[in-house]
Design a protein around this motif. Structure first.
Motif, mmCIF file in Angstrom:
data_model
loop_
_atom_site.group_PDB
_atom_site.id
_atom_site.type_symbol
_atom_site.label_atom_id
_atom_site.label_comp_id
_atom_site.label_asym_id
_atom_site.label_seq_id
_atom_site.Cartn_x
_atom_site.Cartn_y
_atom_site.Cartn_z
ATOM 1 N N VAL A 157 39.497 49.931 79.400
ATOM 2 C CA VAL A 157 39.147 48.613 78.923
ATOM 3 C C VAL A 157 39.860 47.594 79.814
ATOM 4 O O VAL A 157 40.988 47.823 80.251
ATOM 5 C CB VAL A 157 39.594 48.590 77.437
ATOM 6 N N ILE B 2 42.947 44.849 76.614
ATOM 7 C CA ILE B 2 42.992 45.300 75.217
ATOM 8 C C ILE B 2 43.315 44.157 74.265
ATOM 9 O O ILE B 2 43.147 44.273 73.059
ATOM 10 C CB ILE B 2 44.036 46.429 75.069
ATOM 11 N N HIS C 280 41.784 41.427 73.819
ATOM 12 C CA HIS C 280 40.604 40.906 73.131
ATOM 13 C C HIS C 280 40.335 41.745 71.885
ATOM 14 O O HIS C 280 40.305 42.973 71.953
ATOM 15 C CB HIS C 280 39.371 40.987 74.038
ATOM 16 N N SER D 172 37.784 44.416 72.290
ATOM 17 C CA SER D 172 38.145 45.742 72.806
ATOM 18 C C SER D 172 38.532 46.682 71.677
ATOM 19 O O SER D 172 38.033 47.810 71.582
ATOM 20 C CB SER D 172 39.330 45.634 73.777
ATOM 21 N N THR D 173 39.422 46.219 70.834
ATOM 22 C CA THR D 173 39.914 47.067 69.753
ATOM 23 C C THR D 173 38.780 47.524 68.859
ATOM 24 O O THR D 173 38.718 48.684 68.453
ATOM 25 C CB THR D 173 40.932 46.277 68.904
ATOM 26 N N ASN E 21 44.307 50.734 79.131
ATOM 27 C CA ASN E 21 44.193 49.291 79.241
ATOM 28 C C ASN E 21 44.531 48.856 80.656
ATOM 29 O O ASN E 21 45.675 48.928 81.062
ATOM 30 C CB ASN E 21 45.150 48.634 78.238
ATOM 31 N N VAL F 17 34.978 49.123 80.927
ATOM 32 C CA VAL F 17 34.743 47.687 81.088
ATOM 33 C C VAL F 17 35.255 47.387 82.485
ATOM 34 O O VAL F 17 36.459 47.252 82.696
ATOM 35 C CB VAL F 17 35.541 46.868 80.063
ATOM 36 N N ASP G 123 30.101 45.801 78.493
ATOM 37 C CA ASP G 123 30.447 44.377 78.536
ATOM 38 C C ASP G 123 30.180 43.690 79.869
ATOM 39 O O ASP G 123 29.991 42.483 79.910
ATOM 40 C CB ASP G 123 31.924 44.181 78.149
ATOM 41 N N THR H 94 30.071 44.286 67.540
ATOM 42 C CA THR H 94 30.993 45.181 68.245
ATOM 43 C C THR H 94 30.841 46.629 67.806
ATOM 44 O O THR H 94 30.894 47.538 68.617
ATOM 45 C CB THR H 94 32.451 44.756 68.000
#
Lengths: 342, 342
Positions: free
Chosen positions: A70, A73, A75, A78-79, A100, A126, A149, A296
DNA sequence: CTGAAAGCGCTTACAG
DNA sequence: CTGAAAGCGCTTACAG
């Protein structure tokens, strides 16, 4: 008690060969008499035998593990996506290793290498610009990889992302409908052409144009989070100040809220505010924040599903881009006093 | 291009034995002539050879990977601690596999088994009650494991957690100093005796007593998140209503804020509010929220450091409990109008 | 239905 | 300084 039990211990205890124990473990019961089967079963439980996945992975050349890299992380996006990915993987007997990259291409590269060395069966990423070569090579080898994304210029692979232009369209239209006229858009750095940022700005421009409004370049600001204050200062020092702001994501939102708080700018009244990405405190902020939410959970579910399908069926298919629909959650930060809302 | 290169390919290309290549990979250059070394080096780069960590792990009986099982990833605390853990692990050449047990003991158990089957070298866990047996067995085998955030009754192992009583003491003292008298504490379910919840309530009680204030049982509420509304309703329907609330964590805070928002209860004025765990929107909430912050980064750093030390040096040491100091961030949600703050 | 054998890709004494 | 051999704990044709 201490030394780890192996298939050989089970075989000895059950008085069968290692092959038979292995058949049992892999549930190939057709290769086995009823009585043998229970003997193995008992030996396993008595010895509290636990198979060694590392050995199996080596032999099978598959780890039932995927890597997820990602970009950032921090954001909330992301989680949330990660949780959905993990759910799908769990349901399919896959593990996930989350990395991350911290918006750092070198870190990203290191993670790719580590994950490949660990023989993960596939990758969800991402992507940060800068590792085009690495991805290209992987893709050419038909290694399973799905982007999330962001699109990467020159790379053709399955990608799951938001309909970002539509997100801006929702935001701009809503603001216009609520009487705001001078709409600015504020996002993180534009130097790397990160897909969501670029597309959100494009959608912003085109929606303004479609409504016969001239795009003012000084109303479009892409800047690093740590220089947001100056950027907003500049924005609010303009002769013609904006009367509404679109925040590019949840992190930029925090900066904007800090700024308006410190400068006693009243949201809703002094300035309309709408942010892309729903935030936990949206409903309880004062005023409550109008947001554009990404699905999401579905997005995470879809990337994981696509990746697992690729892993199971390595046939080469034409890559497809999966766009997801944003939705607007209308609250009070876009309500001018005295102007009736839709 | 397609088939993966192995040590054997490198050996062939460099015209040396596999042993020599392996020595090279493990940087045992003293076992190698200068010229051999460059030959191997070149072969590796020409073939773009990447070692297979799975094979190495099998042989070395060590994966350089740790497992992290967190009770509930939704707490910001979890995410922050995880980031710190990952930093430390990365710096030491370790990978981390993160698992979210979702407050579900069966999920937790399944994760423990999966992680052990994957031969992780150690475990960091925020334990959920219910798997005492499993942990006990692991601990007896001197398997490296460190607990985080929670103590488990009957289990003696290194644990990193907050000085929770001190956290409550900070909260209660601050509220009292600011003129609040009837202080309630609200947290998630108390049925499982989860350490932070129990200790925070104990600290609350003892600080009240130390100040000569009678503890009112109806001011202490432990409940599931989904029944918070009723619970708060009950609290605010009391003949003697509280004039301040201590929120047990960030998730309970959201429920409280939703409730006060919906019921037009003005924070600061109608009710003082202080929450344990700093939240991102603390400074920009209106009013800004007084919080008790945990040093999440240091805690994560410490728990990882302890685990890595245990992995490297398997000597049995007496387990120690590492308490971390909370700190109070004073903002306006605990400021009664007309009462001077400290 | 069951077992002996080969092999996955490495590492590590050990011999020379 | 370098290599042959054994072995980590499994799985999988294959033979019987």
């Amino acid at each position: 008690m201490s030394r780890k039990m192996t298939i050989a211990d089970v075989a000895e205890k059950a008085e069968v060969s290692k092959s038979t124990v292995s058949q049992f473990l892999n549930e190939r019961f057709e290769y086995m008499g009823e009585e043998t089967r229970t003997r193995v079963q008992n030996a396993i439980s008595e010895l509290e035998y636990q198979p060694n996945v590392v050995a199996r992975s080596l032999k099978k050349k598959s780890t039932s593990t995927i890597g997820v890299i990602v970009a950032n992380i921090l954001h909330a996006y992301s989680t949330q996506v990660i949780r959905a990915i993990e759910n799908v993987c769990n349901d399919n007997g896959f593990s996930t290793i989350i990395c991350n990259a911290d918006d750092n291409p070198e870190k990203e590269k290191k993670y790719i290498e580590t994950l490949l060395a660990k023989q993960v069966d596939g990758l969800i990423v991402v992507p940060i610009s800068g590792n085009l070569g690495t991805y290209d090579k992987l893709l050419k080898q038909n290694y399973p990889i799905v982007f999330l994304d962001r699109l990467v210029d020159g790379l053709n692979t399955d990608t799951v992302l938001l309909d970002n232009e539509r997100a801006s369209e929702l935001a701009v239209s809503h603001l216009l409908k609520n009487g705001y006229k001078d709409i600015a858009i504020v996002t993180t750095s534009l130097v790397d052409n990160v897909t969501p940022r670029v597309e959100r700005i494009n959608g912003y421009k085109s929606t303004l144009k479609a409504n016969g409004i001239t795009v003012r370049p000084e109303f479009i600001r892409g800047m690093e989070l740590n220089s947001f204050n100056q950027g907003l200062d500049a924005l609010f020092s303009l002769d013609k100040k904006p009367d509404a702001i679109i925040s590019g994501n949840d992190l930029t939102l925090m900066e904007i809220l800090k700024y308006t708080f410190e400068n006693d700018i009243e949201i809703g009244k002094d300035i309309g505010l709408i942010t892309i990405d729903e935030v936990s405190f949206g409903p309880i902020h004062s005023p409550p924040l109008t947001t554009i939410a990404q699905p999401t959970f579905e997005m995470g579910k879809e990337v994981a599903t696509i990746l697992l399908k690729k892993i199971k069926d390595k046939k080469i298919k034409d890559p497809v881009i999966h766009r997801h629909e944003p939705s607007i959650i209308i609250r009070n930060s876009t309500k001018k006093e005295g102007v009736s809302s839709e």
